[in-house]
Design a protein around this motif. Structure first.
Motif, mmCIF file in Angstrom:
data_model
loop_
_atom_site.group_PDB
_atom_site.id
_atom_site.type_symbol
_atom_site.label_atom_id
_atom_site.label_comp_id
_atom_site.label_asym_id
_atom_site.label_seq_id
_atom_site.Cartn_x
_atom_site.Cartn_y
_atom_site.Cartn_z
ATOM 1 N N TYR A 86 112.377 21.858 79.410
ATOM 2 C CA TYR A 86 113.736 22.294 79.692
ATOM 3 C C TYR A 86 114.692 21.264 79.113
ATOM 4 N N ALA A 124 121.488 20.690 81.030
ATOM 5 C CA ALA A 124 122.721 21.224 80.449
ATOM 6 C C ALA A 124 123.971 20.478 80.904
ATOM 7 N N GLN A 158 116.560 30.907 79.050
ATOM 8 C CA GLN A 158 117.275 31.305 80.268
ATOM 9 C C GLN A 158 117.732 30.069 81.028
ATOM 10 N N ARG A 159 118.804 30.222 81.779
ATOM 11 C CA ARG A 159 119.346 29.106 82.565
ATOM 12 C C ARG A 159 118.956 29.270 84.028
ATOM 13 N N VAL A 214 121.149 30.669 88.741
ATOM 14 C CA VAL A 214 122.522 30.183 88.631
ATOM 15 C C VAL A 214 123.390 31.016 89.580
#
Length: 107
Positions: free
Chosen positions: A6, A9, A72-73, A105
């Protein structure tokens, strides 16, 4: 075993990689061919939590779900653990990151 990388961010560690491993097999079934191995596996449960957090629909093909999860987040709860050297004295004092939870999220 499934491995994931990952990229952080936001925050102080933005841009840095984080690695995660999901061990599905067992001593009796190293390739996890038996569906019962998947049911008993902690790694499989963690992988399922990741898919849910990444909003990947659950299906029967894990490889397809891994592909769908790419990019994907999600929010990951990461703690740090200091190795006590009991298993291998060479690693005593090593600090390791460990995922403690996965969330969608906005969840």
């Amino acid at each position: 075993m499934y491995t994931a990388t990952y990229r952080v961010a936001e925050g102080d560690f933005a841009g840095l990689p984080q690695y995660d491993r999901f061990n599905i097999g067992s001593d009796d079934d190293p390739n996890a061919d038996d569906p019962e191995t998947w049911k008993r596996s902690i790694g499989a449960r963690q992988l399922k939590r990741l898919f849910k957090a990444a909003l990947v629909p659950l299906g029967t093909d894990v490889d397809e779900m891994c592909i769908a999860a790419a990019g994907q987040r999600f929010l990951g709860v990461i703690t740090q653990q200091v190795d006590d050297g009991v298993k291998n004295p060479q690693y005593k004092g090593t600090v390791r990151n460990q995922f403690r939870g996965y969330y969608a999220v906005g969840e």
